[in-house]
Design an enzyme around this catalytic site. Sequence first.
Site, PDB file in Angstrom:
ATOM      1  N   LYS A  55      10.089 -10.143  10.735  1.00 41.09           N
ATOM      2  CA  LYS A  55       8.891  -9.406  11.161  1.00 41.09           C
ATOM      3  C   LYS A  55       7.680 -10.286  10.875  1.00 41.09           C
ATOM      4  CE  LYS A  55       5.762  -6.893  10.146  1.00 41.09           C
ATOM      5  NZ  LYS A  55       4.342  -7.270  10.438  1.00 41.09           N
ATOM      6  N   GLY A  66       3.578 -12.384   1.198  1.00 39.96           N
ATOM      7  CA  GLY A  66       2.349 -11.691   1.555  1.00 39.96           C
ATOM      8  C   GLY A  66       1.563 -11.352   0.305  1.00 39.96           C
ATOM      9  N   SER A  67       0.760 -10.319   0.412  1.00 37.97           N
ATOM     10  CA  SER A  67      -0.136  -9.981  -0.693  1.00 37.97           C
ATOM     11  C   SER A  67       0.632  -9.291  -1.826  1.00 37.97           C
ATOM     12  CB  SER A  67      -1.227  -9.035  -0.181  1.00 37.97           C
ATOM     13  OG  SER A  67      -0.621  -7.848   0.309  1.00 37.97           O
ATOM     14  N   THR A  68       0.057  -9.359  -3.009  1.00 35.65           N
ATOM     15  CA  THR A  68       0.649  -8.676  -4.157  1.00 35.65           C
ATOM     16  C   THR A  68       0.647  -7.164  -3.928  1.00 35.65           C
ATOM     17  OG1 THR A  68       0.072 -10.473  -5.632  1.00 35.65           O
ATOM     18  CG2 THR A  68       0.364  -8.309  -6.653  1.00 35.65           C
ATOM     19  N   ARG A  69      -0.389  -6.677  -3.263  1.00 38.43           N
ATOM     20  CA  ARG A  69      -0.468  -5.230  -2.969  1.00 38.43           C
ATOM     21  C   ARG A  69       0.733  -4.762  -2.163  1.00 38.43           C
ATOM     22  NH1 ARG A  69      -1.995  -2.385   1.330  1.00 38.43           N
ATOM     23  NH2 ARG A  69      -2.566  -4.258   2.487  1.00 38.43           N
ATOM     24  N   GLY A  74       3.560  -6.546  -1.697  1.00 33.54           N
ATOM     25  CA  GLY A  74       4.781  -6.924  -2.416  1.00 33.54           C
ATOM     26  C   GLY A  74       5.229  -5.824  -3.368  1.00 33.54           C
ATOM     27  N   CYS A 125      -2.127 -19.469  -0.296  1.00 30.45           N
ATOM     28  CA  CYS A 125      -1.798 -18.707  -1.506  1.00 30.45           C
ATOM     29  C   CYS A 125      -1.990 -19.555  -2.759  1.00 30.45           C
ATOM     30  CB  CYS A 125      -0.363 -18.218  -1.421  1.00 30.45           C
ATOM     31  SG  CYS A 125       0.805 -19.549  -1.072  1.00 30.45           S
TER      32      CYS A 125
HETATM   33  P1  NAD Z   1      -0.025  -8.817   3.750  1.00 31.37           P
HETATM   34  O1  NAD Z   1       0.661  -8.429   2.492  1.00 31.37           O
HETATM   35  O2  NAD Z   1      -1.126  -7.965   4.239  1.00 31.37           O
HETATM   36  O3  NAD Z   1       1.044  -8.875   4.957  1.00 31.37           O
HETATM   37  C1  NAD Z   1       2.198  -9.673   4.888  1.00 31.37           C
HETATM   38  C2  NAD Z   1       3.240  -9.103   5.823  1.00 31.37           C
HETATM   39  O4  NAD Z   1       3.584  -7.800   5.374  1.00 31.37           O
HETATM   40  C3  NAD Z   1       2.765  -8.938   7.268  1.00 31.37           C
HETATM   41  O5  NAD Z   1       3.826  -9.223   8.152  1.00 31.37           O
HETATM   42  C4  NAD Z   1       2.405  -7.470   7.342  1.00 31.37           C
HETATM   43  O6  NAD Z   1       2.499  -6.922   8.638  1.00 31.37           O
HETATM   44  C5  NAD Z   1       3.445  -6.870   6.427  1.00 31.37           C
HETATM   45  N1  NAD Z   1       3.051  -5.583   5.853  1.00 31.37           N
HETATM   46  C6  NAD Z   1       1.789  -5.139   5.597  1.00 31.37           C
HETATM   47  N2  NAD Z   1       1.843  -3.879   5.088  1.00 31.37           N
HETATM   48  C7  NAD Z   1       3.154  -3.539   5.023  1.00 31.37           C
HETATM   49  C8  NAD Z   1       3.841  -2.369   4.592  1.00 31.37           C
HETATM   50  N3  NAD Z   1       3.188  -1.298   4.137  1.00 31.37           N
HETATM   51  N4  NAD Z   1       5.187  -2.369   4.646  1.00 31.37           N
HETATM   52  C9  NAD Z   1       5.865  -3.448   5.107  1.00 31.37           C
HETATM   53  N5  NAD Z   1       5.266  -4.572   5.549  1.00 31.37           N
HETATM   54  C10 NAD Z   1       3.923  -4.618   5.497  1.00 31.37           C
HETATM   55  O7  NAD Z   1      -0.463 -10.318   3.563  1.00 31.37           O
HETATM   56  P2  NAD Z   1      -1.243 -11.246   4.596  1.00 31.37           P
HETATM   57  O8  NAD Z   1      -2.663 -10.820   4.618  1.00 31.37           O
HETATM   58  O9  NAD Z   1      -0.489 -11.322   5.868  1.00 31.37           O
HETATM   59  O10 NAD Z   1      -1.095 -12.681   3.894  1.00 31.37           O
HETATM   60  C11 NAD Z   1      -1.920 -13.108   2.882  1.00 31.37           C
HETATM   61  C12 NAD Z   1      -1.239 -12.974   1.532  1.00 31.37           C
HETATM   62  O11 NAD Z   1      -0.002 -13.702   1.526  1.00 31.37           O
HETATM   63  C13 NAD Z   1      -2.066 -13.595   0.432  1.00 31.37           C
HETATM   64  O12 NAD Z   1      -2.074 -12.726  -0.679  1.00 31.37           O
HETATM   65  C14 NAD Z   1      -1.331 -14.886   0.105  1.00 31.37           C
HETATM   66  O13 NAD Z   1      -1.541 -15.363  -1.193  1.00 31.37           O
HETATM   67  C15 NAD Z   1       0.081 -14.476   0.339  1.00 31.37           C
HETATM   68  N6  NAD Z   1       0.948 -15.651   0.552  1.00 31.37           N
HETATM   69  C16 NAD Z   1       1.810 -16.008  -0.444  1.00 31.37           C
HETATM   70  C17 NAD Z   1       2.614 -17.129  -0.300  1.00 31.37           C
HETATM   71  C18 NAD Z   1       3.588 -17.547  -1.371  1.00 31.37           C
HETATM   72  O14 NAD Z   1       4.482 -18.342  -1.087  1.00 31.37           O
HETATM   73  N7  NAD Z   1       3.454 -17.063  -2.600  1.00 31.37           N
HETATM   74  C19 NAD Z   1       2.533 -17.884   0.874  1.00 31.37           C
HETATM   75  C20 NAD Z   1       1.646 -17.482   1.866  1.00 31.37           C
HETATM   76  C21 NAD Z   1       0.858 -16.356   1.697  1.00 31.37           C
END
Ligand code: NAD
Length: 498
Positions: free
Chosen positions: A190, A243-246, A248, A301
Amino acid sequence: MDNNTIDWAARALAAQADGRAFIGGRRVASASGETFDKHSPIDGRRLGAVARGALADIDAAVASGRAAFEDGRWSRMPPAARKKVLVRLAQRMVECREELALLETLDMGKPIRDTLAADVPASARCIQWYGEAIDKVYDEIAPTGPGALALITREPMGVVGCIVPWNYPMLMASWKLGPSLAAGNSVVLKPSEKSPYTALRLAELALEAGLPEGVLNVVPGYGHEAGEALALHMDVDAIGFTGSTRVGRRMFEYAGRSNLKRVYNELGGKSANIVFADFADLDRAAATSAGSVFYNQGESCNAPTRLFVQDTIADEFVARIAKHAAAWAPGNPLDAGSPMGALVDEGQVKTVTGYIEAGRREGAKVVSGGERIHPVAGGCYVAPTVFDHVGNGMTIAREEIFGPVLSVIRFRTEDEAVAMANDSSYGLQAALWTSHLDRAHRVSRRLRAGTVHVNQYDDDDITVPFGGYKQSGNGRDKSLHALEKYTELKTTWIRLEA
Ligand code: NAD
């Protein structure tokens, strides 16, 4: 490609970008028929309609992946045969380098020079590396004694759900696809609703490379719809989330509410970068420190956004940083000369400028940038921004901004620097600059982060793990360790009669 060619080709590509899902080896509309419009942050141009995947589409994709897994068309293929397919996929990615780079740049605004020189080659190398590795990984026999033969083997898990962000769309997808596919799993991917195109194209290239139908399915859509349906699915065995910690945090909740699927999170960061006065080449430290924050518009990130500078060199070092920041002025991402491109969308501009306002309000001093700019009409650009005299308790030092904003925090002693660096809910990466070997070892051991860089920040390779301590996640992407996430460990105990 000259600049005109890039823009001309970009427009042509944009007109034909296919936003339909990829399920069971073919392109399909969403079950509901619904789509959402995707615009480019470069100038607001519409790129096309993207399938709005939801529960029914995820159900179809998971069923397709499960059927493929159970009949063994990929899961029981010999590793050497899987290797051939993945190496061919990597070759196809390299052959389609310009197309993939343009799609990525149009989709999320990063400079074409980076998508061409970094994102596509690194993604292809990742797929190739796991392909080449998988027929060289051996299992184990336990030292149980003569009465038994105890085999310890790694097996593919089944259907793996991968949910990835928009900041490195192709690379983050590849970090999941490489190890999970190499291990023999089926995958439902996704991509972010903000950057769906390259993931969809990768699925087509994989099919061309010989990946059997149904093994890789890509369902675009919103997080709270397609993402949630995937993470809650009872027939998904593991989630690889970046993705974000929120969000995650929610992945663990989804697993708890459904089938306790394995959850591997790669999350946010607020990485510390400590510059000691003893370091011999302060200009290199300043150039790298600025570049590592402003690369990818600050949407990385692991960007070292908290810069701790020893007070005896702080004024001089901040002046150097401001000078290097000026070299990162954003321009049209389709112009091969632009070092920095557009933020991903208007929402991100609002978030980043909101943090800049918070920094000013809380008493930090802007020494460079500090505002939205307009190098391309209708686009999403923020000037590279440096704050001096930041306190480690200020909002801009605590929260991940995910934009081109650097916070300089001054320190006196090594102990003080380490304590402030570790005083964060995140622990993705850290760095230190020193010319003393013992200090380099001592401090790098004390820093609570998944990777500690010494006297550099940019060096990287697929062979080393990537991931964080604390609320930056669990599990690791990259390296052979990533295979652990996408395999189950089995013991087969065979009794041997004397
Ligand atoms: P995000 O958490 O908003 O979204 C990430 C993914 O999760 C997207 O595909 C989104 O559609 C999906 N998503 C959002 N809400 C969801 C839910 N309720 N249920 C299931 N899936 C959901 O993050 P973002 O804004 O796309 O990316 C930025 C974040 O990613 C930053 O915090 C960054 O630090 C982090 N990041 C971490 C790494 C790493 O390797 N540690 C690498 C790249 C980015």
